[in-house]
Design a protein around this motif. Sequence first.
Motif, PDB file in Angstrom:
ATOM      1  N   SER A 152     -43.558 -17.283  34.037  1.00 33.64           N
ATOM      2  CA  SER A 152     -44.755 -16.561  33.590  1.00 33.64           C
ATOM      3  C   SER A 152     -44.472 -15.610  32.430  1.00 33.64           C
ATOM      4  O   SER A 152     -44.910 -14.469  32.428  1.00 33.64           O
ATOM      5  N   GLY A 153     -43.711 -16.073  31.458  1.00 31.78           N
ATOM      6  CA  GLY A 153     -43.418 -15.275  30.286  1.00 31.78           C
ATOM      7  C   GLY A 153     -42.270 -14.292  30.457  1.00 31.78           C
ATOM      8  O   GLY A 153     -41.877 -13.636  29.505  1.00 31.78           O
ATOM      9  N   ARG A 154     -41.750 -14.178  31.663  1.00 27.71           N
ATOM     10  CA  ARG A 154     -40.591 -13.307  31.896  1.00 27.71           C
ATOM     11  C   ARG A 154     -39.326 -14.067  31.513  1.00 27.71           C
ATOM     12  O   ARG A 154     -39.273 -15.280  31.648  1.00 27.71           O
ATOM     13  N   PRO A 155     -38.297 -13.352  31.108  1.00 29.44           N
ATOM     14  CA  PRO A 155     -37.067 -14.044  30.689  1.00 29.44           C
ATOM     15  C   PRO A 155     -36.220 -14.563  31.857  1.00 29.44           C
ATOM     16  O   PRO A 155     -35.185 -15.164  31.646  1.00 29.44           O
ATOM     17  N   THR A 156     -36.656 -14.333  33.085  1.00 28.77           N
ATOM     18  CA  THR A 156     -35.905 -14.766  34.259  1.00 28.77           C
ATOM     19  C   THR A 156     -36.875 -15.308  35.306  1.00 28.77           C
ATOM     20  O   THR A 156     -38.086 -15.288  35.109  1.00 28.77           O
ATOM     21  N   SER A 157     -36.328 -15.826  36.389  1.00 33.11           N
ATOM     22  CA  SER A 157     -37.138 -16.390  37.474  1.00 33.11           C
ATOM     23  C   SER A 157     -36.357 -16.243  38.768  1.00 33.11           C
ATOM     24  O   SER A 157     -35.189 -15.832  38.767  1.00 33.11           O
ATOM     25  N   CYS A 158     -36.974 -16.628  39.872  1.00 34.38           N
ATOM     26  CA  CYS A 158     -36.265 -16.617  41.161  1.00 34.38           C
ATOM     27  C   CYS A 158     -35.036 -17.520  41.084  1.00 34.38           C
ATOM     28  O   CYS A 158     -33.960 -17.162  41.564  1.00 34.38           O
ATOM     29  N   GLY A 159     -35.178 -18.690  40.475  1.00 35.42           N
ATOM     30  CA  GLY A 159     -34.058 -19.612  40.348  1.00 35.42           C
ATOM     31  C   GLY A 159     -32.938 -19.041  39.501  1.00 35.42           C
ATOM     32  O   GLY A 159     -31.758 -19.141  39.848  1.00 35.42           O
ATOM     33  N   ASP A 160     -33.287 -18.442  38.367  1.00 35.48           N
ATOM     34  CA  ASP A 160     -32.298 -17.829  37.483  1.00 35.48           C
ATOM     35  C   ASP A 160     -31.575 -16.696  38.204  1.00 35.48           C
ATOM     36  O   ASP A 160     -30.348 -16.582  38.127  1.00 35.48           O
ATOM     37  N   GLN A 161     -32.313 -15.887  38.931  1.00 41.99           N
ATOM     38  CA  GLN A 161     -31.704 -14.787  39.680  1.00 41.99           C
ATOM     39  C   GLN A 161     -30.805 -15.321  40.797  1.00 41.99           C
ATOM     40  O   GLN A 161     -29.763 -14.742  41.099  1.00 41.99           O
ATOM     41  N   LEU A 162     -31.184 -16.440  41.414  1.00 48.95           N
ATOM     42  CA  LEU A 162     -30.341 -17.047  42.440  1.00 48.95           C
ATOM     43  C   LEU A 162     -29.023 -17.510  41.838  1.00 48.95           C
ATOM     44  O   LEU A 162     -27.958 -17.300  42.429  1.00 48.95           O
ATOM     45  N   ALA A 163     -29.065 -18.121  40.673  1.00 48.77           N
ATOM     46  CA  ALA A 163     -27.828 -18.553  40.014  1.00 48.77           C
ATOM     47  C   ALA A 163     -26.906 -17.358  39.777  1.00 48.77           C
ATOM     48  O   ALA A 163     -25.696 -17.432  40.024  1.00 48.77           O
ATOM     49  N   LYS A 164     -27.473 -16.244  39.334  1.00 47.91           N
ATOM     50  CA  LYS A 164     -26.684 -15.036  39.108  1.00 47.91           C
ATOM     51  C   LYS A 164     -26.140 -14.477  40.420  1.00 47.91           C
ATOM     52  O   LYS A 164     -24.990 -14.033  40.492  1.00 47.91           O
ATOM     53  N   ALA A 165     -26.958 -14.505  41.467  1.00 49.19           N
ATOM     54  CA  ALA A 165     -26.527 -14.007  42.778  1.00 49.19           C
ATOM     55  C   ALA A 165     -25.415 -14.857  43.355  1.00 49.19           C
ATOM     56  O   ALA A 165     -24.478 -14.334  43.980  1.00 49.19           O
ATOM     57  N   CYS A 166     -25.477 -16.166  43.160  1.00 49.88           N
ATOM     58  CA  CYS A 166     -24.422 -17.051  43.641  1.00 49.88           C
ATOM     59  C   CYS A 166     -23.102 -16.749  42.938  1.00 49.88           C
ATOM     60  O   CYS A 166     -22.048 -16.684  43.574  1.00 49.88           O
TER      61      CYS A 166
END
Length: 72
Positions: free
Chosen positions: A49-63
């Motif tokens: 939604s126009g944000r530079p990140t997403s739940c998936g992107d944040q999950l990759a970082k969290a992993c």
Amino acid sequence: MIEVELDGHIVKDVKFTGGCNGNLKAIPKLVQGLTVEQVEEKLSGISCSGRPTSCGDQLAKACRAALEAQNA
């Protein structure tokens, strides 16, 4: 908030707090059993939604953070 449980490099369990309910139920099931590297390859850089990140992107970082913490 994202809680990631690993078994070595393998994603064992993921729990999200907050975000889109449907995605947050589906994403953990899709990544369970994948390596951290596979999760990063598939989900890093996805925007929402126009944000530079997403739940998936944040999950990759969290992993990645969970793996680094495990190896520290």
